[in-house]
Design an enzyme around this catalytic site. Structure first.
Site, mmCIF file in Angstrom:
data_model
loop_
_atom_site.group_PDB
_atom_site.id
_atom_site.type_symbol
_atom_site.label_atom_id
_atom_site.label_comp_id
_atom_site.label_asym_id
_atom_site.label_seq_id
_atom_site.Cartn_x
_atom_site.Cartn_y
_atom_site.Cartn_z
ATOM 1 N N HIS A 80 -9.400 -5.498 10.770
ATOM 2 C CA HIS A 80 -10.436 -4.978 9.205
ATOM 3 C C HIS A 80 -11.467 -4.347 9.376
ATOM 4 C CE1 HIS A 80 -7.209 -7.303 7.846
ATOM 5 N NE2 HIS A 80 -7.967 -7.246 6.297
ATOM 6 N N GLU A 109 0.589 -1.293 0.253
ATOM 7 C CA GLU A 109 -0.437 0.093 0.034
ATOM 8 C C GLU A 109 0.975 0.961 -0.030
ATOM 9 O OE1 GLU A 109 -1.006 -2.684 1.870
ATOM 10 O OE2 GLU A 109 -3.070 -3.000 1.763
#
Lengths: 325, 369
Positions: free
Chosen positions: A129, A60
């Site tokens: 998450h 990322e």
């Protein structure tokens, strides 16, 4: 009008903007060959080819930073984070580079990037998450933050986000991806920073955004049927820029406010909202501003309990009734 | 070749190293171009010395001329000048916070640079960036970045943009030797190699990541890490502008022609501390600094070479130096005389939209006070 799912609405926005502007590219983990971890980008690789729809490694900081650098040169990358929860891995890129580069260069450099993906709890994936970072993102001047609740809004807002010359962070919701709604067949845009009154009412204003809009509408229906209470639901749609005027207009009409957000309470979006409402509409309030948030702990895994940790129609209903006592 | 040049300074003659002056890219230089390279190096040195004096001195009101940090480039001049002298229309540069040398090498006005250090509205970033954040996109110079290694993914993005637009060009992403251990750098290496992006990662290895020597911070050879990503790599000495140019030219050609990235470690040394606030006496000796200055000073090395070539004389070199001092002095005078930005300027240059209200498409509040 067509009935589209939220997922399809986002996909249509991407496809239309890829068609319209050759500088638009879609990049992210599994967006191409895999067809999207949540199938949002399904079919785009086949239609637009690997130059326009590119699979990135799980990296990322690397690929978000790459997108920011490319945007400085005039490419318009739409970067998918498989989950917004992974933003923390790219935090330096997002909030030092994308948010600051225009300012630090004295306005010489623009960063027309969109970073999009789901940011929500409610799917039993645990604390790593289930982050909802809209407050953290919106705390940085230079960025725009969008959290759509319906297919219609998702499509119109994403198209505006892609055309925007500032960095826009677009937070979707995996629970809503399968929800259907009416979407016009002809092209349309929704301006960022324009709230939408999703239900009109006179006794109480619920100010909310994202999935809690849908839950608030359910609660409002119950309040009307079972308690004869008329609730107005204001969907912010965009956190920054913020349409506080629509919120204040509703407050001046109903005189009571409940802020509902899928956020932990401390320094959440609702904290800013309640400050602004009391500062600008103090004399219009008949009661302290109420606030319903996710219960303040990391996201619990246990499925039935997670549903209670998050806002839900019953929790919203109770909070509304408490305000109207 | 010493593996750790900073710790073990070799005694070398103060002269251009061997045959690099004969490399085609250098042999092709006109006398005027050689003088320009020399002049740029001298101008950087004098700019840095002047800014150091400004930093440690006081303004007329008794306050500091320059706030915050000041990371000086003294000793490393041949790298920025050598690399930036190779830039074509579609070659881009991005670097970290030791960014004054690159800014001068790409042609930025030293008055605007000094004014930026002074926090003045006439600065290159209107006083909003400071020492670590110089930018000049019209010269393909993309900063000037404060977080160690954070600029390297952006450099890969510039290379991606060059390739996406179908240009024959490159991005040179500069970092110090301390940055090579940042995760973002390795993610950037992988992307550049995986996607065949024309990015040259330039490690300006001055031997110290702040106050920690290479031996105490990095395992193995720095540039050789490229092998793990299947990338080409090279090492060269940074005190010889001819060697810098010859080495970088080779990798830049591959980048432009074949869209291939590379890692190049350029060994160098800084004369000043990590920043001016660095006491610079805890991790290295004065002797070490003086040894490098005496044997490898990039300006002295190039001056000796150019005199030997008949391009410069001692007198013409002195004139260039005098002009550089005068330029630095004029830059400081300009900075001193310039106004500060106003509090009303604080919220300008935040959003493109708020700076272009007639073209704004969004609604609602962008600012919250």
């Amino acid at each position: 009008m067509s009935q589209l799912t939220y997922r399809e609405a986002v996909r249509h926005a991407l496809a239309e903007e890829l068609t319209r502007d050759p500088n638009v590219v879609v990049m992210g983990e599994e967006v191409g060959q895999f067809q999207g971890a949540y199938k949002v980008t399904q079919g785009l690789l086949e239609k637009f080819g690997p130059k326009r729809v590119a699979d990135t490694p799980i990296s990322e900081a690397g690929f978000i930073g790459m997108g920011i650098g490319a945007s400085m040169l005039g490419v318009r990358p739409v970067m998918e984070l498989m989950f917004w929860s992974f933003y923390s891995v790219a935090f330096d890129q997002i909030l030092n580079n994308a948010a600051n580069v225009r300012y630090m260069s004295g306005g010489q450099i623009n960063c027309p990037i969109v970073i999009r993906g789901p940011a929500n709890g409610g799917t039993n994936v645990g604390a790593t998450h289930s982050h909802t970072p809209e407050n953290i993102l919106a705390a940085h001047p230079g960025v725009k933050v969008v959290v759509p609740s319906t297919p219609y809004d998702a499509k119109g807002l994403l198209k505006s986000a892609i055309r925007d010359n500032d960095p826009v962070f677009f937070l979707e919701n995996t629970v809503l991806y399968g929800e259907k709604g009416e979407v016009p067949d002809e092209e349309y845009l929704i301006p960022l920073g324009k709230a939408d009154v999703k239900r009109e009412g006179k006794d109480l204003t619920i100010v909310t955004y994202g999935r809690p809009v849908i839950q608030s509408l359910v609660a409002a229906e119950l309040l009307a049927k079972e308690h004869d209470i008329s609730v107005e639901v204001v969907d912010l749609r965009t956190i920054r820029p913020l349409d506080i005027d629509t919120v204040l207009a509703s407050v001046r009409k109903t005189h009571r406010v409940l802020v509902v957000e899928e956020q932990k309470p401390f320094c959440g979006v609702g904290a800013q909202l309640t400050y602004m409402i009391q500062a600008e509409a103090f004399d219009d309030l008949d009661a302290p501003i109420g606030r319903l948030c996710t219960i303040d702990a990391p996201a619990i895994y246990s499925p039935p309990v997670e549903a209670e940790q998050l806002p839900n129609p019953q929790r919203i209903l109770k909070a509304a009734l408490a305000l109207l006592d | 070749m010493s593996k750790k040049p900073s710790a073990t300074i070799e005694q070398k003659p103060t002269a251009s190293n061997t045959s690099h002056g004969q490399a085609p890219i250098n042999a092709a230089l006109t006398q005027a171009q050689k003088i320009e390279l020399f002049s740029q190096m001298v101008r950087i040195r004098r700019f840095e010395e002047r800014s150091h004096r400004a930093y440690t001195g006081k303004n007329a009101a008794g306050g500091a001329n320059i706030g915050g940090f000041l990371h000086l480039y003294n000793g490393q001049e041949a790298i920025a000048v050598g690399c930036c002298s190779l830039m074509g229309k579609h070659d881009h540069v991005i670097t970290a916070y030791r960014d004054h040398g690159h800014a001068i090498a790409v042609g930025m006005d030293t008055k605007a640079l000094m004014a930026e250090l002074y926090g003045k509205v006439t600065g290159c970033s209107k006083g909003k960036g400071g020492s670590m954040h110089f930018f000049s996109p019209e010269r393909n110079y993309w900063g000037g970045h404060g977080i160690v290694g954070g600029q390297i993914p952006l450099g890969v993005g510039l290379a991606y943009g060059v390739k996406y637009k179908g240009h024959k060009g490159s991005a040179m992403a500069f970092m110090g030797d301390g940055a090579v251990n940042q995760g973002a750098v390795h993610e950037a290496y992988n992307l550049a190699a995986l996607w065949n992006l024309p990015c040259i990662f330039v490690i300006e290895n001055n031997g110290y990541s702040m106050g920690t020597s290479q031996a105490r911070s990095s395992a193995g050879d720095l540039a050789k890490r490229a092998e793990g990503y299947g990338m080409a790599w090279g090492v060269c000495e940074g005190h010889d502008v001819y060697e810098v140019r010859a080495t970088m030219d080779k990798f830049l050609k591959i980048a432009r022609e074949e869209c291939k990235p590379a890692v190049v470690e350029i060994r160098t040394y800084r004369y000043r501390g990590h920043s001016v606030a660095d006491p610079d006496n805890t991790y290295r000796t004065k002797t070490e600094i003086e040894d490098y200055r005496r044997t490898k000073d990039p300006i002295q090395v190039f001056q000796t070479a150019l005199i030997a070539e008949g391009v410069l004389t001692t007198e013409s070199a002195e004139k260039i130096d005098e002009a550089a001092r005068a330029e630095a002095e004029a830059a400081a005078d300009f900075a001193d005389a310039s106004p500060y930005p106003t509090p009303e300027d604080i919220q300008k240059d935040v959003y493109w939209e708020s700076d272009n209200p007639d073209q704004r498409t969004s609604q609602g509040r962008l600012f919250f006070n």
